[in-house]
Write a protein that holds these residues in place. Structure first.
Motif, PDB file in Angstrom:
ATOM      1  N   ALA A 113      43.337 107.037  50.319  1.00  0.00           N
ATOM      2  CA  ALA A 113      44.255 106.224  51.212  1.00  0.00           C
ATOM      3  C   ALA A 113      45.095 105.242  50.459  1.00  0.00           C
ATOM      4  CB  ALA A 113      43.754 106.039  52.551  1.00  0.00           C
ATOM      5  N   ALA A 114      44.437 104.588  49.798  1.00  0.00           N
ATOM      6  CA  ALA A 114      45.036 103.148  49.020  1.00  0.00           C
ATOM      7  C   ALA A 114      45.762 103.638  47.919  1.00  0.00           C
ATOM      8  CB  ALA A 114      44.022 102.316  48.617  1.00  0.00           C
ATOM      9  N   ALA A 115      45.665 104.682  47.425  1.00  0.00           N
ATOM     10  CA  ALA A 115      46.200 105.304  45.998  1.00  0.00           C
ATOM     11  C   ALA A 115      47.758 105.995  46.433  1.00  0.00           C
ATOM     12  CB  ALA A 115      45.383 105.874  45.162  1.00  0.00           C
ATOM     13  N   ILE A 116      47.777 106.407  47.690  1.00  0.00           N
ATOM     14  CA  ILE A 116      48.935 107.346  48.041  1.00  0.00           C
ATOM     15  C   ILE A 116      50.270 106.274  48.158  1.00  0.00           C
ATOM     16  CG2 ILE A 116      50.048 108.566  50.094  1.00  0.00           C
ATOM     17  CD1 ILE A 116      47.127 109.204  51.091  1.00  0.00           C
ATOM     18  N   THR A 117      51.293 107.117  47.361  1.00  0.00           N
ATOM     19  CA  THR A 117      52.590 106.568  47.289  1.00  0.00           C
ATOM     20  C   THR A 117      53.696 107.476  47.858  1.00  0.00           C
ATOM     21  OG1 THR A 117      53.076 107.224  45.176  1.00  0.00           O
ATOM     22  CG2 THR A 117      51.971 105.205  45.100  1.00  0.00           C
ATOM     23  N   GLU A 118      54.957 107.305  47.581  1.00  0.00           N
ATOM     24  CA  GLU A 118      55.819 108.259  47.856  1.00  0.00           C
ATOM     25  C   GLU A 118      55.860 109.351  46.945  1.00  0.00           C
ATOM     26  OE1 GLU A 118      59.629 106.246  48.410  1.00  0.00           O
ATOM     27  OE2 GLU A 118      59.272 105.487  50.315  1.00  0.00           O
ATOM     28  N   LYS A 119      55.386 109.125  45.912  1.00  0.00           N
ATOM     29  CA  LYS A 119      55.200 110.212  44.820  1.00  0.00           C
ATOM     30  C   LYS A 119      54.294 111.241  45.001  1.00  0.00           C
ATOM     31  CE  LYS A 119      57.811 107.646  41.399  1.00  0.00           C
ATOM     32  NZ  LYS A 119      58.023 106.927  40.204  1.00  0.00           N
ATOM     33  N   THR A 120      53.085 110.683  45.745  1.00  0.00           N
ATOM     34  CA  THR A 120      51.679 111.514  45.752  1.00  0.00           C
ATOM     35  C   THR A 120      52.270 113.116  46.298  1.00  0.00           C
ATOM     36  OG1 THR A 120      50.636 109.395  46.046  1.00  0.00           O
ATOM     37  CG2 THR A 120      49.647 111.704  46.396  1.00  0.00           C
ATOM     38  N   ARG A 121      51.803 114.122  45.645  1.00  0.00           N
ATOM     39  CA  ARG A 121      51.845 115.285  46.053  1.00  0.00           C
ATOM     40  C   ARG A 121      50.742 116.005  46.509  1.00  0.00           C
ATOM     41  NH1 ARG A 121      55.390 118.789  44.406  1.00  0.00           N
ATOM     42  NH2 ARG A 121      54.530 120.120  46.101  1.00  0.00           N
ATOM     43  N   ALA A 122      49.410 115.752  45.673  1.00  0.00           N
ATOM     44  CA  ALA A 122      48.094 116.436  45.971  1.00  0.00           C
ATOM     45  C   ALA A 122      47.004 115.284  45.451  1.00  0.00           C
ATOM     46  CB  ALA A 122      48.210 117.560  44.974  1.00  0.00           C
ATOM     47  N   ILE A 123      45.898 115.605  46.327  1.00  0.00           N
ATOM     48  CA  ILE A 123      44.648 115.167  46.143  1.00  0.00           C
ATOM     49  C   ILE A 123      43.746 116.313  45.409  1.00  0.00           C
ATOM     50  CG2 ILE A 123      42.902 113.943  47.292  1.00  0.00           C
ATOM     51  CD1 ILE A 123      44.382 113.718  49.872  1.00  0.00           C
ATOM     52  N   MET A 124      43.142 115.722  44.390  1.00  0.00           N
ATOM     53  CA  MET A 124      42.376 116.546  43.662  1.00  0.00           C
ATOM     54  C   MET A 124      40.796 115.885  43.712  1.00  0.00           C
ATOM     55  SD  MET A 124      42.755 118.309  40.132  1.00  0.00           S
ATOM     56  CE  MET A 124      44.317 118.690  40.067  1.00  0.00           C
ATOM     57  N   PRO A 125      40.061 116.385  44.712  1.00  0.00           N
ATOM     58  CA  PRO A 125      38.690 115.877  44.538  1.00  0.00           C
ATOM     59  C   PRO A 125      37.791 116.546  43.981  1.00  0.00           C
ATOM     60  CG  PRO A 125      39.432 116.655  46.930  1.00  0.00           C
ATOM     61  CD  PRO A 125      40.506 117.303  45.934  1.00  0.00           C
ATOM     62  N   VAL A 126      36.832 115.968  43.058  1.00  0.00           N
ATOM     63  CA  VAL A 126      35.848 116.827  42.282  1.00  0.00           C
ATOM     64  C   VAL A 126      34.421 116.685  42.929  1.00  0.00           C
ATOM     65  CG1 VAL A 126      34.690 116.687  40.026  1.00  0.00           C
ATOM     66  CG2 VAL A 126      37.144 116.168  40.345  1.00  0.00           C
ATOM     67  N   HIS A 127      33.694 117.904  43.202  1.00  0.00           N
ATOM     68  CA  HIS A 127      32.300 117.776  43.700  1.00  0.00           C
ATOM     69  C   HIS A 127      31.659 117.583  42.741  1.00  0.00           C
ATOM     70  CE1 HIS A 127      34.328 119.172  47.362  1.00  0.00           C
ATOM     71  NE2 HIS A 127      34.877 120.187  46.763  1.00  0.00           N
ATOM     72  N   PHE A 128      31.134 116.104  42.322  1.00  0.00           N
ATOM     73  CA  PHE A 128      30.569 115.693  41.001  1.00  0.00           C
ATOM     74  C   PHE A 128      28.974 116.576  41.156  1.00  0.00           C
ATOM     75  CE2 PHE A 128      28.272 113.478  37.615  1.00  0.00           C
ATOM     76  CZ  PHE A 128      29.539 113.292  37.005  1.00  0.00           C
ATOM     77  N   ALA A 129      28.974 117.389  40.049  1.00  0.00           N
ATOM     78  CA  ALA A 129      27.457 117.818  39.882  1.00  0.00           C
ATOM     79  C   ALA A 129      26.908 118.600  40.930  1.00  0.00           C
ATOM     80  CB  ALA A 129      26.316 116.534  39.693  1.00  0.00           C
ATOM     81  N   GLY A 130      27.760 119.135  41.774  1.00  0.00           N
ATOM     82  CA  GLY A 130      27.284 119.843  42.886  1.00  0.00           C
ATOM     83  C   GLY A 130      27.134 119.503  44.212  1.00  0.00           C
ATOM     84  N   ARG A 131      27.533 118.012  44.260  1.00  0.00           N
ATOM     85  CA  ARG A 131      27.343 117.386  45.622  1.00  0.00           C
ATOM     86  C   ARG A 131      28.964 117.374  46.373  1.00  0.00           C
ATOM     87  NH1 ARG A 131      24.793 111.431  47.155  1.00  0.00           N
ATOM     88  NH2 ARG A 131      25.764 111.535  49.240  1.00  0.00           N
ATOM     89  N   ALA A 132      29.107 117.783  47.268  1.00  0.00           N
ATOM     90  CA  ALA A 132      30.129 118.033  48.171  1.00  0.00           C
ATOM     91  C   ALA A 132      30.719 116.626  48.369  1.00  0.00           C
ATOM     92  CB  ALA A 132      30.031 118.829  49.101  1.00  0.00           C
ATOM     93  N   VAL A 133      32.193 116.526  48.065  1.00  0.00           N
ATOM     94  CA  VAL A 133      32.860 115.280  48.626  1.00  0.00           C
ATOM     95  C   VAL A 133      32.847 115.434  50.059  1.00  0.00           C
ATOM     96  CG1 VAL A 133      35.287 114.310  48.531  1.00  0.00           C
ATOM     97  CG2 VAL A 133      34.351 115.362  46.377  1.00  0.00           C
ATOM     98  N   GLU A 134      32.876 114.224  50.858  1.00  0.00           N
ATOM     99  CA  GLU A 134      33.059 114.121  52.277  1.00  0.00           C
ATOM    100  C   GLU A 134      34.490 114.535  52.568  1.00  0.00           C
ATOM    101  OE1 GLU A 134      31.609 114.246  55.450  1.00  0.00           O
ATOM    102  OE2 GLU A 134      30.279 113.324  53.990  1.00  0.00           O
ATOM    103  N   MET A 135      34.701 115.909  53.009  1.00  0.00           N
ATOM    104  CA  MET A 135      35.955 116.503  52.857  1.00  0.00           C
ATOM    105  C   MET A 135      36.800 116.172  54.131  1.00  0.00           C
ATOM    106  SD  MET A 135      36.842 117.568  50.033  1.00  0.00           S
ATOM    107  CE  MET A 135      38.087 118.489  50.122  1.00  0.00           C
ATOM    108  N   THR A 136      35.986 116.117  55.269  1.00  0.00           N
ATOM    109  CA  THR A 136      36.775 116.164  56.670  1.00  0.00           C
ATOM    110  C   THR A 136      37.694 114.758  56.511  1.00  0.00           C
ATOM    111  OG1 THR A 136      35.105 116.903  57.634  1.00  0.00           O
ATOM    112  CG2 THR A 136      36.599 115.913  59.155  1.00  0.00           C
TER     113      THR A 136
END
Ligand SMILES: Cc1ncc(COP(=O)(O)O)c(C=O)c1O
Length: 372
Positions: A113-136
């Protein structure tokens, strides 16, 4: 020597490959179609799958097919394999790094949220080492700001998030089948998603932009690359997919054994066993400020004991390419710390319990001898 990872390739994979080699059709064909269907069934959620020759190609194709390019920003975690940021550069857009959590190594919705600007088009989460990102909260944020979520699930085949497989969500999710991953096609990747028009574009982009009408006449309506998976790989993937849940169960058993038997030490940070984790890697951190040794020395001592380790990964904002784009490593303290202190201990399905015990004993001796 116990390596940090090793693929489990058996008779069935060899026979499947042999059959394709003998069939006279070795590049993309019926095995690719069969693997796409099988993988979509495995993931659930009514998604479809398109196979690629790598996760890097899959991610690139999704970004390109989503019309993300010059002037656009894509938010990525500062801690990942560098392909995550490189694919953004490849389509002419700018990767915007956010710091990760020290334990999960994943980005959070607050950081995004803190990194979103007017130019942001996408978020690319990485599920590091097989642990899911808190996606909701990430999906909510994306919806609020009209952003696409492209998941880099290169390390997360078989991972579950809230009882659903990663890849079943419907937004584009990319997997890797590189030899280090939980299943392998030697090299290979996949996109799972539910958007029919995106799927159609991905099919063209992965193969020269070619589309065919009902009579089979060829047309080229847009640019496309050469990113298709051969049938030899897909045949291997079909066999590996059937073994995936078994592989992941064994990975979890081994990870739990590590967690039970690793020495307790104030300088040692262990990964956490959370619901749905597919345990692609067992990554620890060693706080060298509290130890009278260095990572190189620890690596050498483990090598002398016949134990191989990996380093996953140096933080991306520290690489020259990303420094030249104006990033500063000190702005990502957790990722920077992980980059300096991380070590990946051996974890693969064919490992024996005794192998884990041996690594734990070696770590105990090394930490015991490194008191400050
Ligand atoms: C997080 C992440 N993204 C992308 C990739 C790229 O995958 P591939 O080697 O299939 O292109 C990898 C591979 O290590 C990865 O770990």
């Amino acid at each position: 020597m116990l390596p940090f990872t090793r693929p489990s390739i058996g008779e069935a994979e060899q026979q499947a490959v042999q059959e394709v080699l003998a069939s006279g059709w070795i590049t993309s064909g019926p095995k690719v179609q069969a693997f796409e269907t099988a993988l979509a069934d495995y993931l659930g959620g009514g998604v479809q799958v398109r196979l690629f020759n790598s996760a890097t190609s899959a991610l690139e194709a999704v970004l390109y097919a989503s019309n993300i390019g010059a002037g656009d920003e894509v938010i990525v975690p500062a801690m990942s394999f560098v392909a995550t940021a490189n694919v953004v550069v490849r389509v002419g857009a700018t990767p915007v790094f956010v710091d990760v959590d020290l334990l999960s190594r994943n980005l959070s919705a607050d950081a995004v949220a803190a990194a979103i600007t007017e130019k942001t088009r996408a978020i690319m989460p990485v599920h590091f080492a097989g642990r899911a990102v808190e996606m909701t909260p990430i999906y909510s944020l994306a919806e609020k700001h009209g952003l696409l979520v492209i998941e880099d699930a290169a390390q997360a085949i078989g991972t579950r998030y809230r009882h659903q497989k990663i890849g079943a969500s419907g937004n584009p999710v990319c997997f890797s089948f590189h030899p280090n991953k939980n299943i392998t096609t030697i090299e290979g990747g996949a996109v799972a998603c539910a958007d029919a028009s995106l799927l159609a574009r991905l099919e063209r982009i992965r193969f020269h932009g070619i589309s065919r009408d009902a009579e089979g006449n060829m047309d080229v309506t847009e640019w496309g690359g050469k990113m298709n998976m051969p049938d030899v790989s897909a045949a291997m993937g079909l066999v590996q997919l059937g073994r995936l849940d078994g592989f992941n169960r064994r990975r979890r058993e081994l990870a739990r054994r590590y967690l039970e038997n690793m020495p307790e030490h104030p300088a040692l940070i262990l990964p956490q066993d959370v619901e749905g984790h597919s345990w692609h890697m067992f990554c620890i951190c060693l706080d060298f400020n509290r130890l009278a040794t260095s990572r190189q020395q620890v690596q050498q001592q483990l090598a002398q004991a016949g134990i191989g380790v990996g380093m996953h990964y140096p933080a991306m904002p520290g690489f020259t390419l990303y420094q030249q784009q104006g990033n500063r490593l000190e702005d990502y303290p957790q990722a920077a710390r992980i980059g300096e202190q991380t070590m990946t201990l051996p974890l693969f399905p064919d490992m024996r319990d005794e192998d884990v015990d041996r690594v734990c004993k070696a770590m105990e001796a090394i930490l015991g001898g490194a008191a400050k």
